[in-house]
Motif scaffolding. Structure first.
Motif, PDB file in Angstrom:
ATOM      1  N   VAL A   8       0.851  -1.193   0.000  1.00 43.48           N
ATOM      2  CA  VAL A   8       0.000   0.000   0.000  1.00 43.48           C
ATOM      3  C   VAL A   8       0.885   1.241   0.000  1.00 43.48           C
ATOM      4  CG1 VAL A   8      -1.811   1.266   1.213  1.00 43.48           C
ATOM      5  CG2 VAL A   8      -1.831  -1.230   1.225  1.00 43.48           C
ATOM      6  N   ASP A   9       0.711   2.090  -1.003  1.00 41.13           N
ATOM      7  CA  ASP A   9       1.505   3.307  -1.130  1.00 41.13           C
ATOM      8  C   ASP A   9       0.783   4.489  -0.506  1.00 41.13           C
ATOM      9  OD1 ASP A   9       3.513   2.004  -2.632  1.00 41.13           O
ATOM     10  OD2 ASP A   9       2.365   2.271  -4.474  1.00 41.13           O
ATOM     11  N   GLY A  10       1.568   5.399   0.100  1.00 39.90           N
ATOM     12  CA  GLY A  10       1.016   6.643   0.623  1.00 39.90           C
ATOM     13  C   GLY A  10       0.880   6.693   2.128  1.00 39.90           C
ATOM     14  N   MET A  11       1.181   5.604   2.814  1.00 37.18           N
ATOM     15  CA  MET A  11       1.066   5.601   4.279  1.00 37.18           C
ATOM     16  C   MET A  11       2.370   6.102   4.888  1.00 37.18           C
ATOM     17  SD  MET A  11      -0.762   1.904   4.985  1.00 37.18           S
ATOM     18  CE  MET A  11       0.710   1.015   4.483  1.00 37.18           C
ATOM     19  N   SER A  12       2.249   7.013   5.886  1.00 34.45           N
ATOM     20  CA  SER A  12       3.480   7.569   6.447  1.00 34.45           C
ATOM     21  C   SER A  12       3.424   7.882   7.941  1.00 34.45           C
ATOM     22  CB  SER A  12       3.847   8.843   5.687  1.00 34.45           C
ATOM     23  OG  SER A  12       2.815   9.807   5.846  1.00 34.45           O
ATOM     24  N   CYS A  13       2.258   7.722   8.573  1.00 38.43           N
ATOM     25  CA  CYS A  13       2.156   8.149   9.975  1.00 38.43           C
ATOM     26  C   CYS A  13       1.113   7.335  10.725  1.00 38.43           C
ATOM     27  CB  CYS A  13       1.796   9.630  10.030  1.00 38.43           C
ATOM     28  SG  CYS A  13       0.164   9.991   9.346  1.00 38.43           S
ATOM     29  N   GLY A  14       0.964   7.659  11.995  1.00 40.25           N
ATOM     30  CA  GLY A  14      -0.008   6.980  12.838  1.00 40.25           C
ATOM     31  C   GLY A  14      -1.440   7.145  12.356  1.00 40.25           C
ATOM     32  N   HIS A  15      -1.749   8.314  11.820  1.00 41.92           N
ATOM     33  CA  HIS A  15      -3.090   8.531  11.278  1.00 41.92           C
ATOM     34  C   HIS A  15      -3.364   7.560  10.138  1.00 41.92           C
ATOM     35  CE1 HIS A  15      -6.716  10.486   9.881  1.00 41.92           C
ATOM     36  NE2 HIS A  15      -6.190  10.530   8.678  1.00 41.92           N
ATOM     37  N   CYS A  16      -2.360   7.336   9.300  1.00 42.84           N
ATOM     38  CA  CYS A  16      -2.494   6.398   8.179  1.00 42.84           C
ATOM     39  C   CYS A  16      -2.787   4.994   8.710  1.00 42.84           C
ATOM     40  CB  CYS A  16      -1.215   6.366   7.344  1.00 42.84           C
ATOM     41  SG  CYS A  16      -0.748   7.948   6.616  1.00 42.84           S
ATOM     42  N   VAL A  17      -2.055   4.603   9.737  1.00 43.75           N
ATOM     43  CA  VAL A  17      -2.250   3.283  10.350  1.00 43.75           C
ATOM     44  C   VAL A  17      -3.683   3.151  10.843  1.00 43.75           C
ATOM     45  CG1 VAL A  17      -1.593   1.789  12.274  1.00 43.75           C
ATOM     46  CG2 VAL A  17       0.178   3.020  11.001  1.00 43.75           C
ATOM     47  N   ASN A  18      -4.157   4.144  11.588  1.00 43.58           N
ATOM     48  CA  ASN A  18      -5.516   4.103  12.127  1.00 43.58           C
ATOM     49  C   ASN A  18      -6.570   4.080  11.023  1.00 43.58           C
ATOM     50  OD1 ASN A  18      -4.546   4.141  14.745  1.00 43.58           O
ATOM     51  ND2 ASN A  18      -4.699   6.363  14.932  1.00 43.58           N
ATOM     52  N   SER A  19      -6.354   4.856   9.971  1.00 44.20           N
ATOM     53  CA  SER A  19      -7.313   4.907   8.867  1.00 44.20           C
ATOM     54  C   SER A  19      -7.451   3.565   8.173  1.00 44.20           C
ATOM     55  CB  SER A  19      -6.894   5.960   7.835  1.00 44.20           C
ATOM     56  OG  SER A  19      -6.964   7.246   8.381  1.00 44.20           O
ATOM     57  N   VAL A  20      -6.306   2.970   7.834  1.00 45.96           N
ATOM     58  CA  VAL A  20      -6.322   1.702   7.103  1.00 45.96           C
ATOM     59  C   VAL A  20      -6.831   0.565   7.988  1.00 45.96           C
ATOM     60  CG1 VAL A  20      -4.877  -0.037   5.970  1.00 45.96           C
ATOM     61  CG2 VAL A  20      -4.539   2.389   5.461  1.00 45.96           C
ATOM     62  N   GLU A  59      -8.436   1.939  -0.493  1.00 46.14           N
ATOM     63  CA  GLU A  59      -8.359   3.015  -1.486  1.00 46.14           C
ATOM     64  C   GLU A  59      -9.297   4.165  -1.150  1.00 46.14           C
ATOM     65  OE1 GLU A  59      -8.911   0.761  -5.090  1.00 46.14           O
ATOM     66  OE2 GLU A  59      -6.756   0.303  -5.201  1.00 46.14           O
ATOM     67  N   ASP A  60     -10.441   3.847  -0.536  1.00 42.87           N
ATOM     68  CA  ASP A  60     -11.400   4.892  -0.129  1.00 42.87           C
ATOM     69  C   ASP A  60     -10.802   5.810   0.943  1.00 42.87           C
ATOM     70  OD1 ASP A  60     -13.301   4.035  -1.921  1.00 42.87           O
ATOM     71  OD2 ASP A  60     -14.574   3.054  -0.421  1.00 42.87           O
ATOM     72  N   GLN A  61      -9.771   5.340   1.648  1.00 41.50           N
ATOM     73  CA  GLN A  61      -9.091   6.153   2.649  1.00 41.50           C
ATOM     74  C   GLN A  61      -8.023   7.047   2.021  1.00 41.50           C
ATOM     75  OE1 GLN A  61     -10.159   6.248   5.911  1.00 41.50           O
ATOM     76  NE2 GLN A  61     -11.767   5.003   4.986  1.00 41.50           N
ATOM     77  N   GLY A  62      -7.802   6.887   0.713  1.00 44.07           N
ATOM     78  CA  GLY A  62      -6.863   7.748   0.003  1.00 44.07           C
ATOM     79  C   GLY A  62      -5.504   7.128  -0.286  1.00 44.07           C
ATOM     80  N   TYR A  63      -5.403   5.812  -0.153  1.00 40.55           N
ATOM     81  CA  TYR A  63      -4.133   5.119  -0.385  1.00 40.55           C
ATOM     82  C   TYR A  63      -4.226   4.251  -1.622  1.00 40.55           C
ATOM     83  CZ  TYR A  63      -3.835   6.700   4.376  1.00 40.55           C
ATOM     84  OH  TYR A  63      -3.867   7.491   5.487  1.00 40.55           O
ATOM     85  N   ASP A  64      -3.086   3.954  -2.218  1.00 41.73           N
ATOM     86  CA  ASP A  64      -3.042   3.146  -3.431  1.00 41.73           C
ATOM     87  C   ASP A  64      -2.589   1.731  -3.104  1.00 41.73           C
ATOM     88  OD1 ASP A  64      -3.728   5.278  -5.191  1.00 41.73           O
ATOM     89  OD2 ASP A  64      -1.672   6.013  -5.059  1.00 41.73           O
ATOM     90  N   VAL A  65      -3.426   0.758  -3.465  1.00 42.33           N
ATOM     91  CA  VAL A  65      -3.061  -0.641  -3.288  1.00 42.33           C
ATOM     92  C   VAL A  65      -2.353  -1.095  -4.555  1.00 42.33           C
ATOM     93  CG1 VAL A  65      -3.899  -2.978  -2.877  1.00 42.33           C
ATOM     94  CG2 VAL A  65      -5.036  -1.037  -1.786  1.00 42.33           C
ATOM     95  N   ALA A  66      -1.112  -1.533  -4.405  1.00 42.95           N
ATOM     96  CA  ALA A  66      -0.316  -1.942  -5.580  1.00 42.95           C
ATOM     97  C   ALA A  66      -0.689  -3.343  -6.017  1.00 42.95           C
ATOM     98  CB  ALA A  66       1.166  -1.875  -5.250  1.00 42.95           C
TER      99      ALA A  66
END
Length: 66
Positions: A8-20, A59-66
């Protein structure tokens, strides 16, 4: 139960972890994000949830699944 790891591309922080993890959890699956690897390990019941639904939730959270 099925286990899969998605890139998954675009994740970089704790918020990203919680969102996904939260989005996948709402579907009834378990997710564990590895920020360093840029991946998400997912455990789900393929009889109840499709892999496409999981990818769409991420993907609905704004991340790209490769």
């Amino acid at each position: 139960m099925q286990n899969i790891t998605l890139k998954v591309d675009g994740m970089s922080c704790g918020h990203c972890v919680n969102s996904v993890e939260g989005a996948v959890g709402k579907l009834g699956a378990k997710a564990k994000v590895d920020l360093a690897a840029g991946s998400v390990a997912i455990e789900y019941d393929e009889a109840k949830i499709s892999l496409d639904a999981i990818k769409e939730a991420i993907e609905d959270q704004g991340y790209d699944v490769a």
